[in-house]
Scaffold this active site. Structure first.
Site, PDB file in Angstrom:
ATOM      1  CE  LYS A  10      -0.448   2.283   3.352  1.00  0.00           C
ATOM      2  NZ  LYS A  10      -0.513   2.597   4.910  1.00  0.00           N
ATOM      3  CG  ASP A 138      -3.723   1.100   6.803  1.00  0.00           C
ATOM      4  OD1 ASP A 138      -4.364   2.051   6.667  1.00  0.00           O
ATOM      5  OD2 ASP A 138      -2.513   1.094   6.896  1.00  0.00           O
TER       6      ASP A 138
END
Length: 293
Positions: A10, A138
């Site tokens: 990410k 997340d």
């Protein structure tokens, strides 16, 4: 039964952070995208449930229930009300640790997707997201690996603007940047602009347009405190910003990984090769950003 799932890195193209609330959480806004480099989670038949790690950074992570992959698997089996099946769950760890790349959350997301499919669990996407969300802020974005705008504590998600294919170079000086320490340092000098997201167009036509908008309208509020704690992150940023191929250089998440956005794959390839030559002691990866991959 031998299957695998990709766990993409990410990257936070921007990260605006507010001061801590009454419970100590920091409100934020962030545009998250994902890379075509990352870890791999796989399963194999076994006599009993077991978790193993392999890969360049496999020895650097725990294999007990402090690992998000182990926790994700346990919570998934609990959600369907059954015992853990006799499987060998293997994490091939290619991403650095404490790197600002959401590696643990992405690994957990890959494990959840893989186990639901392989074991035929009758869980909806929403139910799977509930498990992923319980693992951390997340968790849900990293479950699907698709570009997204995150707000609040990371749980308020909305579609990202349409993005062109973005070519980038990821660089990590192979030093950890613990999230907790970076946030504590940030609390000493909270950015007065707060966590509000910038005005965001519906679509971008080119990498140059994306970079111009990011440079003019956004920032990573954790960059300065992370550099103050670990000056080698600053060395990476300074090197990348000085290279002709870099349209924008910035840190991802709470560090220590930094990224340079480039006009095309050719520029990214040239930049990555040169950085590897100059600093063979750093982790350097050319990649595409977007997702899902």
């Amino acid at each position: 039964m031998r299957r695998s799932a990709f766990a993409p890195a990410k990257v936070n193209l921007f990260l605006h952070v507010g001061g801590p609330d009454a419970e100590g959480y920091h409100p934020l806004s962030s545009l998250m995208v994902f890379a075509d480099v990352g870890d791999t989670v796989s399963i194999q038949p076994a006599d009993a449930p077991v978790f193993e790690t392999t890969g360049r950074f496999g020895r650097d992570i725990p294999v007990d229930d402090s690992n998000l992959v182990v926790r994700a698997a346990w919570w998934l089996h609990a959600a369907v009300g059954g015992p853990a099946p006799p499987l060998r769950l293997i994490l091939d760890k290619a991403l650095p640790i404490a790197a600002g790349l959401g590696g643990g959350s992405s690994d957990a997301g890959a494990a959840l997707r893989l186990l639901r499919e392989a074991l035929g669990y009758d869980l909806s996407d929403a139910e799977l997201e509930a498990v992923a969300g319980a693992l951390g802020a997340d968790g849900v974005p990293c479950l699907w690996g698709a570009p997204v705008l995150a707000r609040g504590r990371g749980e308020r998600l909305s579609p990202a603007p349409a993005l062109p294919e973005l070519h980038a170079v990821l660089v990590n000086p192979l030093v950890p940047s613990p999230t907790g320490a970076v946030y504590r340092a940030y609390d000493a000098a909270v950015d007065p602009r707060g966590e509000a997201p910038p005005p965001t167009p519906d679509a971008f036509e080119s990498a140059e347009e994306v970079c111009a908008w990011l440079a003019a309208m956004t920032r990573n509020d954790l960059e300065a405190p992370a550099v103050a704690l670990e000056p080698r992150i600053g060395e990476v940023l300074e090197l990348l910003a000085g290279e002709p191929e870099a349209l924008l250089a910035r840190m991802s998440g709470s560090g220590a990984t930094c990224f340079a956005l480039c006009e095309s794959d050719i520029e990214a390839e040239g930049l990555a090769e040169r950085v590897e030559t100059m600093r063979p002691d750093w982790w350097v990866k050319r990649c595409r950003l977007g997702g899902p991959f």
